[in-house]
Write a protein that holds these residues in place. Structure first.
Motif, PDB file in Angstrom:
ATOM      1  N   ARG A 171      95.398 -72.362   0.421  1.00  0.00           N
ATOM      2  CA  ARG A 171      96.592 -73.216   0.417  1.00  0.00           C
ATOM      3  C   ARG A 171      97.822 -72.414   0.850  1.00  0.00           C
ATOM      4  NH1 ARG A 171      96.456 -74.919  -4.687  1.00  0.00           N
ATOM      5  NH2 ARG A 171      97.749 -73.191  -5.354  1.00  0.00           N
ATOM      6  N   ASP A 172      97.943 -71.191   0.353  1.00  0.00           N
ATOM      7  CA  ASP A 172      99.083 -70.357   0.740  1.00  0.00           C
ATOM      8  C   ASP A 172      99.059 -70.037   2.230  1.00  0.00           C
ATOM      9  OD1 ASP A 172      99.882 -70.405  -1.824  1.00  0.00           O
ATOM     10  OD2 ASP A 172      99.171 -68.394  -2.351  1.00  0.00           O
ATOM     11  N   ALA A 173      97.858 -69.780   2.738  1.00  0.00           N
ATOM     12  CA  ALA A 173      97.749 -69.380   4.148  1.00  0.00           C
ATOM     13  C   ALA A 173      97.953 -70.553   5.093  1.00  0.00           C
ATOM     14  CB  ALA A 173      96.385 -68.733   4.403  1.00  0.00           C
ATOM     15  N   LEU A 174      97.478 -71.728   4.675  1.00  0.00           N
ATOM     16  CA  LEU A 174      97.497 -72.874   5.589  1.00  0.00           C
ATOM     17  C   LEU A 174      98.671 -73.814   5.333  1.00  0.00           C
ATOM     18  CD1 LEU A 174      93.668 -73.637   5.445  1.00  0.00           C
ATOM     19  CD2 LEU A 174      94.891 -72.538   7.308  1.00  0.00           C
ATOM     20  N   GLY A 175      99.221 -73.717   4.177  1.00  0.00           N
ATOM     21  CA  GLY A 175     100.363 -74.577   3.858  1.00  0.00           C
ATOM     22  C   GLY A 175      99.972 -75.948   3.354  1.00  0.00           C
ATOM     23  N   VAL A 176      98.670 -76.222   3.307  1.00  0.00           N
ATOM     24  CA  VAL A 176      98.197 -77.516   2.793  1.00  0.00           C
ATOM     25  C   VAL A 176      96.935 -77.292   1.977  1.00  0.00           C
ATOM     26  CG1 VAL A 176      99.130 -78.993   4.619  1.00  0.00           C
ATOM     27  CG2 VAL A 176      96.899 -77.903   4.911  1.00  0.00           C
ATOM     28  N   GLU A 177      96.631 -78.273   1.146  1.00  0.00           N
ATOM     29  CA  GLU A 177      95.355 -78.246   0.433  1.00  0.00           C
ATOM     30  C   GLU A 177      94.264 -78.597   1.419  1.00  0.00           C
ATOM     31  OE1 GLU A 177      94.569 -77.579  -2.628  1.00  0.00           O
ATOM     32  OE2 GLU A 177      96.435 -77.628  -3.761  1.00  0.00           O
ATOM     33  N   ILE A 178      93.143 -77.894   1.351  1.00  0.00           N
ATOM     34  CA  ILE A 178      92.039 -78.320   2.221  1.00  0.00           C
ATOM     35  C   ILE A 178      90.816 -78.624   1.377  1.00  0.00           C
ATOM     36  CG2 ILE A 178      92.874 -76.977   4.169  1.00  0.00           C
ATOM     37  CD1 ILE A 178      90.477 -75.081   3.670  1.00  0.00           C
TER      38      ILE A 178
END
Lengths: 178, 385
Positions: A171-178
């Protein structure tokens, strides 16, 4: 005719042949998505050689043969941890459009907008080995929490905590929940 | 755990193993002693190095001979459809796939059914469509292709929005077709969306898409209802027999209210399954059931390792249907990892001259997304989705 291997009789070489036929491509694919294909082919073969050697130890009462094979494969991948991370970093550095046009999954839908292969690969590179094993056994192999715990030889709580940390890092790396 | 589906969907995949590799590994495994290898003796380094060298030579020889064998046995791709000497847009298949299609389907169905999905705001499909047919008159006939470019369909809870990238283009298919068209005076070529004679299109040069596949539209109408009502799509049966019964009951109900449909039930089931896989935000269980329902159609041919025009490899469904007047070949290629269609098409190989032709859809992306078409993100929305 589709041969469904009888997992309770793996000691019989012919039965083991059916297990090979059913699972070889899948295991090779799992390894190939984590390591370069030339290494993956060797490790896939090694996975089945080890399984064949240890087939007498397989206990169908403890689980299915499929997770057992994933477990062997995952341990072998662990010997190439640096190669795996290097591969993710290379994917992350590569120009996004070329990467996404160049592989077989380029047309698969992206569930979350704005997530690219490069960013995802970069995020996977930042996971610890244990976290990455848990995430990718779920993502690629579709194993359940319990099966992952069995495969990795850890407690269910360990799987849950690794998942929790991995989710936070992704989440921190992508900016969204996956 | 559905949050990790995106990793499976987006990270690069690997090509399937070739049969030679599988045979070699299988033989190596089953011929092994089945016992743990002993650690080499300390003084045996030189011996071990020699053994390894010999093994490498043997492996190299085997590998090279395997390549020769594969080449000689025609493993290279061969065209499966189209005019003589010319591959159709459908693509090509491997001469000797490693595994039977039915076996691969079983694995795909299992994978699709156990898939964890994340439901988003809309179901999106990006695709390119094309039609092929013969135009001209008895003096000069030429085959043309209408390339409609890329389209995106967005299906939300209340409506559907389609956006196209450009207007369709119609052009002669091959150099020979172009020469024939020029000999005929280079008449204006018109596509399926042109307005006929009112738009300056002579009937003999208007591709009217007369391929007898209108069952697609009839079957698709059902999903015009379900796609705009997600809850209905999500409740579709997850068992192939029950899914088939659901479709048949729907059509029986339709026929009771109007004239009976003149389509065969198998044709409708084909199109229902294809529409469902492309357009309907059904659950993974329903999608797996649709694949099994399609595979159960009589004379369905399943072939693994088929490549489409974009070079994507998948499992193909090919179904040939003969009627008194027509021979039709229906095709669908699916992604073995997701079960999503990569290509869908139908080709008429026997019929009236104007009916010979094909339509096809290259599906570039399909699935849930939170991205909306621009028209739906404006404050005064001209499109409801």
């Amino acid at each position: 005719m589709i041969v469904v291997p009888d997992e309770s009789a793996l000691t019989d070489p012919e039965r083991f042949g059916a297990v090979f036929d059913s699972h070889y491509a899948e295991i090779r694919r799992y390894i190939g998505r984590r390591l370069d294909l030339d290494i993956a082919e060797d490790l896939a073969a090694e996975t089945f050689l080890i399984a064949y050697r240890r087939r007498h130890r397989f206990d169908p009462g403890r689980g299915e043969v499929r997770p057992w094979l994933y477990g062997i494969a995952t341990k072998l991948i662990g010997r190439h941890r640096r190669a795996e991370v290097r591969r993710y970093r290379a994917l992350a550095r590569a120009a996004q459009p070329d990467v996404e046009r160049g592989h077989d999954q380029r047309v698969v839908d992206r569930v979350a907008a704005g997530i690219t292969v490069g960013r995802l690969a970069g995020a996977l590179a930042r996971l610890s080995r244990g976290e990455r094993d848990v995430v990718l056994l779920i993502a690629y192999a579709g194993l359940s929490y319990l099966q992952v715990a069995e495969v990795l030889g850890v407690a269910g709580g360990t799987v849950a905590s690794r998942l929790s940390r991995a989710r936070a890092k992704l989440r921190d790396a992508l900016g969204v929940e996956i | 755990m559905s949050e990790f589906t995106v990793i499976d969907e987006m990270m690069p995949d690997v090509p399937p193993p070739n049969p030679g590799e599988v045979r070699r590994v299988r033989a190596r495994v089953l011929r092994s002693k089945g016992t743990r290898r002993r650690a080499p003796l300390k003084w045996g380094g030189a011996v071990v190095a020699g053994v390894v060298t010999v093994a490498l030579i043997v492996v190299t020889v085997v590998a090279v001979s395997g390549l020769v064998e594969n080449s000689a046995s025609g493993r290279q791709s061969a065209p499966v459809a189209g005019q003589p000497g010319e591959a159709w847009s459908w693509g090509s298949e491997t001469a000797t796939p490693a595994r039977p299609g039915a076996e691969v389907l079983k694995e795909v169905v299992r994978r699709v059914a156990s898939r964890r999905e994340t439901v988003r705001r809309v179901w999106r499909e990006e695709y390119e469509s094309f039609s092929r047919g013969w135009l001209g008159d008895e003096q000069e006939r030429y085959q043309v292709e209408e390339d409609s470019g890329g389209h995106t369909d967005w299906r939300g809870s209340v409506g559907v929005v389609t956006q196209g990238s450009r207007l369709p283009e119609v052009r002669p298919l091959t150099d020979g077709d172009k020469a024939a068209w020029e000999r005929a005076g280079s008449p204006k070529l018109c596509g399926t969306t042109d307005t006929g004679e009112a738009g300056g299109c002579a009937p003999e040069n208007n591709l009217k898409n007369e391929t007898p596949h209108s069952g697609s539209r009839y079957a698709g109408r059902m999903f015009g209802e379900t796609t705009v009502r997600f809850e209905k799509a999500r409740g579709l049966p997850k068992d192939p027999a029950r899914l088939k019964s659901y479709f048949m009951a729907h059509w029986a109900e339709q026929a009771a209210g109007s004239s009976p449909p003149w389509y065969s039930s198998d044709e409708l089931l084909w199109w229902a399954g294809v529409h469902l896989l492309r357009e309907v935000p059904a659950t993974p269980g329903t999608r797996a059931a649709a694949l099994r329902m399609l595979a159960a159609l009589p004379n369905m041919r399943l072939t693994d390792e088929v490549k489409d025009a974009m070079g994507r490899v998948g499992l193909s469904f090919e179904w040939k249907r003969e009627t008194a007047k027509h021979t039709l070949v229906y095709r669908m290629l699916i992604n073995r990892a997701t079960g999503h269609p990569l290509f869908v098409g139908v080709e008429t190989t026997k019929g009236k001259p104007k009916e010979i032709g094909s339509i096809g859809f290259l599906v570039k992306r399909v699935g849930w997304t939170d991205e909306l078409p621009k028209c739906a993100t404006r404050k005064v929305s001209p499109c409801r989705i």
